[in-house]
Design an enzyme around this catalytic site. Structure first.
Site, PDB file in Angstrom:
ATOM      1  CB  THR A  52      -0.946   0.013   1.219  1.00  0.00           C
ATOM      2  OG1 THR A  52      -0.162  -0.049   2.414  1.00  0.00           O
ATOM      3  CG2 THR A  52      -1.912  -1.162   1.178  1.00  0.00           C
ATOM      4  CB  SER A  53       4.397   1.786   0.272  1.00  0.00           C
ATOM      5  OG  SER A  53       4.240   1.425   1.615  1.00  0.00           O
ATOM      6  NE  ARG A  54       4.802   7.038  -2.933  1.00  0.00           N
ATOM      7  CZ  ARG A  54       3.715   7.486  -2.326  1.00  0.00           C
ATOM      8  NH1 ARG A  54       2.604   6.790  -2.338  1.00  0.00           N
ATOM      9  NH2 ARG A  54       3.744   8.634  -1.693  1.00  0.00           N
ATOM     10  CG  ASP A  78      -3.353   1.046  -1.844  1.00  0.00           C
ATOM     11  OD1 ASP A  78      -2.124   0.922  -1.980  1.00  0.00           O
ATOM     12  OD2 ASP A  78      -3.858   1.794  -0.998  1.00  0.00           O
ATOM     13  CD  GLU A  83       0.137   3.822  -8.977  1.00  0.00           C
ATOM     14  OE1 GLU A  83       0.615   4.708  -8.259  1.00  0.00           O
ATOM     15  OE2 GLU A  83      -0.403   2.804  -8.518  1.00  0.00           O
ATOM     16  CG  HIS A 115      -2.476   4.726  -3.354  1.00  0.00           C
ATOM     17  ND1 HIS A 115      -2.040   4.003  -2.273  1.00  0.00           N
ATOM     18  CD2 HIS A 115      -1.786   5.881  -3.320  1.00  0.00           C
ATOM     19  CE1 HIS A 115      -1.128   4.699  -1.621  1.00  0.00           C
ATOM     20  NE2 HIS A 115      -0.962   5.850  -2.232  1.00  0.00           N
ATOM     21  CD  GLN A 116     -10.093   6.571  -4.534  1.00  0.00           C
ATOM     22  OE1 GLN A 116     -10.999   6.809  -3.767  1.00  0.00           O
ATOM     23  NE2 GLN A 116     -10.296   6.338  -5.810  1.00  0.00           N
ATOM     24  CB  ALA A 117      -4.682   6.323   2.034  1.00  0.00           C
ATOM     25  CG  PHE A 118      -4.216  11.162  -1.421  1.00  0.00           C
ATOM     26  CD1 PHE A 118      -4.702  12.288  -2.072  1.00  0.00           C
ATOM     27  CD2 PHE A 118      -3.960  10.012  -2.158  1.00  0.00           C
ATOM     28  CE1 PHE A 118      -4.925  12.261  -3.443  1.00  0.00           C
ATOM     29  CE2 PHE A 118      -4.182   9.988  -3.524  1.00  0.00           C
ATOM     30  CZ  PHE A 118      -4.661  11.117  -4.166  1.00  0.00           C
TER      31      PHE A 118
END
Length: 151
Positions: A52-54, A78, A83, A115-118
Site C-alpha cells: 500500500t506504499s508505492r 492499492d 499506474e 490508492h485513495q488513502a489521501f
C-alpha cells in the site's frame, strides 16, 4: 521495537520466515524493486504480499511469476508500478492495454483497490495547508534546514 519484544532481522530472514509481508516504505533508489526475481526463491512458499506504499517497490513481472509459481500465495495492492496511465480516468468503456495489469486483475490471488488513502477532506486540507505554508516560507527567503518541512 525492542522494548516491545520485537527484534530487527535481515531481509533474507524476513523473506524466509514470514507468512505475510507488508511493504511500508518510500520509493527510493535503494527500495525500488525490493520484491524482484532475485528474492522470489528466498520467500516462504505461499507468502501473502501487501503493498500500500508505492508501486515501484515491486517488480511487476516478478510479482506475476511469483503468483503463477505459487511462491506468492496472494497479493493485496492499492498501488501498481505502471499506474500513471490509469489514474484519474474512467476506463470502464475502454480495453486495458497493459497485459500485466490485466493478468493481475484477472487473478484470483490478487486483490487490487484504488490508492485513495489521501482522498479524505482532512488529508486534502492538510496537503493544501502544508503546500501554502511551504510556498509562503520559501517566498520569505527560508531555505534548506530553515524550512519546517525540509527533507
Amino acid at each position: 521495537v525492542k522494548a516491545m519484544g520485537g527484534k530487527y532481522v535481515s531481509q533474507d530472514e524476513i523473506f524466509k520466515n514470514c507468512d505475510v509481508i507488508f511493504l511500508m516504505m518510500p520509493l527510493l533508489p535503494v527500495t525500488k524493486h525490493t520484491i524482484n526475481e532475485t528474492v522470489l526463491p528466498k520467500m516462504k512458499k505461499g507468502v501473502i504480499l501487501i503493498n500500500t506504499s508505492r508501486g515501484g517497490l515491486i517488480d511487476t513481472a516478478a510479482l506475476v511469476k511469483g503468483i503463477q509459481s505459487g511462491i506468492i500465495g496472494g497479493c493485496g495492492l492499492d498501488v501498481y508500478e505502471n499506474e500513471g496511465d490509469y489514474f484519474f480516468q474512467d476506463w470502464s468503456g475502454k480495453a486495458l492495454e497493459d497485459g500485466t495489469l490485466v493478468t493481475l486483475l484477472g487473478s484470483n490471488r490478487v486483490v487490487m483497490t484504488p490508492h485513495q488513502a489521501f482522498f479524505t477532506r482532512e488529508a486534502i486540507d492538510a496537503i493544501v495547508s502544508t503546500t501554502v505554508t511551504n510556498l509562503s516560507n520559501f517566498s520569505s527567503g527560508l531555505r534548506g534546514e530553515g524550512l519546517p518541512n525540509s527533507i
